[in-house]
Design an enzyme around this catalytic site. Structure first.
Site, PDB file in Angstrom:
ATOM      1  CE1 TYR A  53      -2.647  -3.368   0.794  1.00  0.00           C
ATOM      2  CE2 TYR A  53      -4.332  -1.707   0.907  1.00  0.00           C
ATOM      3  CZ  TYR A  53      -3.974  -3.018   0.785  1.00  0.00           C
ATOM      4  OH  TYR A  53      -4.931  -3.981   0.641  1.00  0.00           O
ATOM      5  CE  LYS A  55       2.861 -17.809  -0.160  1.00  0.00           C
ATOM      6  NZ  LYS A  55       1.995 -18.998  -0.108  1.00  0.00           N
ATOM      7  CG  ASP A  84      -0.758 -20.159   1.439  1.00  0.00           C
ATOM      8  OD1 ASP A  84      -0.191 -19.913   2.510  1.00  0.00           O
ATOM      9  OD2 ASP A  84      -0.164 -20.670   0.472  1.00  0.00           O
ATOM     10  CG  ASP A 134      -7.595  -4.417   2.581  1.00  0.00           C
ATOM     11  OD1 ASP A 134      -8.749  -4.473   3.037  1.00  0.00           O
ATOM     12  OD2 ASP A 134      -7.281  -3.703   1.604  1.00  0.00           O
ATOM     13  CG  ASP A 142     -13.297  -7.308   3.159  1.00  0.00           C
ATOM     14  OD1 ASP A 142     -12.891  -6.501   4.022  1.00  0.00           O
ATOM     15  OD2 ASP A 142     -13.925  -6.954   2.150  1.00  0.00           O
TER      16      ASP A 142
END
Ligand code: NAI
Length: 328
Positions: A120, A167, A200, A224, A228
């Protein structure tokens, strides 16, 4: 108060009414910030937004639309960076009485998302035609700061476990640095169980066994996306509140966006922003009022007759709000 655009003004108005009914006296300073305004000002954050937030140090904010695949940078991202709101805190809990696929699972987690860097940073660049790079910026400073904030919160809240999400098997340097900082801070908190999960796998685990999570700690992008996903476990984006915390400033806003598909129809669910305002009341030391508003919202869900459409009801934004106020 930054009502924002899309459903922002609708849920903001609902929340202002609910807050008024708690009896806490809040003097609102309303500040305009919309996607259209950003286009008109060529991507600049309007000076009155910064001026107001810098002076009051406190905001309740609705969503602001950001153009997709072009146009100006997200004003939400710019605002978080400008005020150095480095910690995005998002509690995800089952709402008593609300029927969801996971209604019988004890979901009660808090997501800590680093809020100022990662992909970002907005550093994208076309190297040659049709070849684009996007820079992922991870610093020791920001990683340590969010880790320390999450561990401090976890201890203070009497929570027990932190899972760092990463990750680093692929992005060995950037996520590797994030993880090293989390491990270092974890050593200072031996009573808190510390775990790590690759993002993941974490996503799969969240869907399969969300009850195993307590506090989740992650860089900006994963935070982010995972927020959700987590919202989807507890009834959707209409349900999950949030806070953007800095050293000096705090801006409370829901996880959801401006929901252009339902904007202006009076059917948006104001729960997420109302719960964000509960977090704001706690921040202000108005514990009793925070508790009362929380309980009033829960009572409306337990009754289940005046819920908005996104959670299976028929009520409008204002009917739901009236029901919360009646409970208060
Ligand atoms: P969104 O969160 O606005 O909507 C996703 C879906 O959830 C839609 O179907 C919407 O109707 C539903 N939804 C969201 N909030 C709801 C609520 N309170 N009540 C009932 N249903 C609700 O995400 P989307 O469509 O990806 O983004 C729309 C715009 O919002 C974009 O311009 C995006 O950049 C912006 N956005 C702004 C944020 C902010 O200001 N903090 C955060 C996320 C997105």
């Amino acid at each position: 108060m930054v009502p924002g655009d899309g459903i922002g003004p609708e849920v903001a108005e609902a929340t202002v009414r609910a807050l008024a009914a708690t009896g806490v006296e809040i003097e609102w300073e309303r500040v305009e910030l919309t996607g259209e305004l950003i286009v008109a000002s060529h991507g600049e954050l309007p000076p009155w937004v910064i001026e107001s937030l810098e002076r009051t140090k406190l905001g309740l904010k609705g969503p602001v639309t950001t153009p997709i695949a072009g146009g100006y940078q997200s004003v939400n991202v710019v605002l978080r960076k400008r005020l150095d709101l480095f910690a995005n805190v998002r509690p995800v809990r089952n709402m008593p009485g609300l029927k969801t696929r996971y209604q019988d699972v004890p979901i009660d987690m808090v997501i800590f998302r680093e809020n100022t860097e990662d992909l970002y940073a907005g550093l994208e660049h076309e190297v040659v035609k049709d070849v684009v790079t996007s820079l992922k910026v991870i610093t020791r400073f920001a990683s340590e700061r969010i880790a320390r904030y999450a561990f401090h919160y976890t201890r203070a809240a009497g929570r027990r476990k932190i899972t760092a999400v990463h990750k680093a098997n692929i992005m060995k340097l950037s996520d590797g640095m994030f993880l090293r900082c989390c491990r270092e801070v974890a050593r200072e908190y031996p009573e808190i169980e510390y775990k790590e999960l690759i993002v993941d796998n974490a996503s799969m685990q969240l869907v399969m066994r969300p009850e195993q999570f307590d506090v989740l700690l992650m860089p900006n992008l994963y935070g982010d996306i995972v927020s959700d996903l987590a919202a989807g476990l507890v009834g959707g984006l209409g349900m999950v509140p949030g806070a953007n915390m800095g050293e000096k400033h705090a801006v409370f806003e829901a996880v959801h966006g401006s929901a252009p598909d339902i904007a202006g129809r009076g059917i948006a669910n104001p729960t997420a922003l109302m719960l964000s305002s509960v977090m704001m009341l706690e921040h202000l030391g108005e514990r009793a009022a925070a508790e009362r508003l929380q309980r009033a919202i829960e009572a409306v869900y337990t009754e289940g007759t005046r819920l908005t459409r996104d959670v299976g009801g028929q009520a409008s934004t204002s009917q739901f709000t009236d029901a919360v106020i009646a409970k208060l």
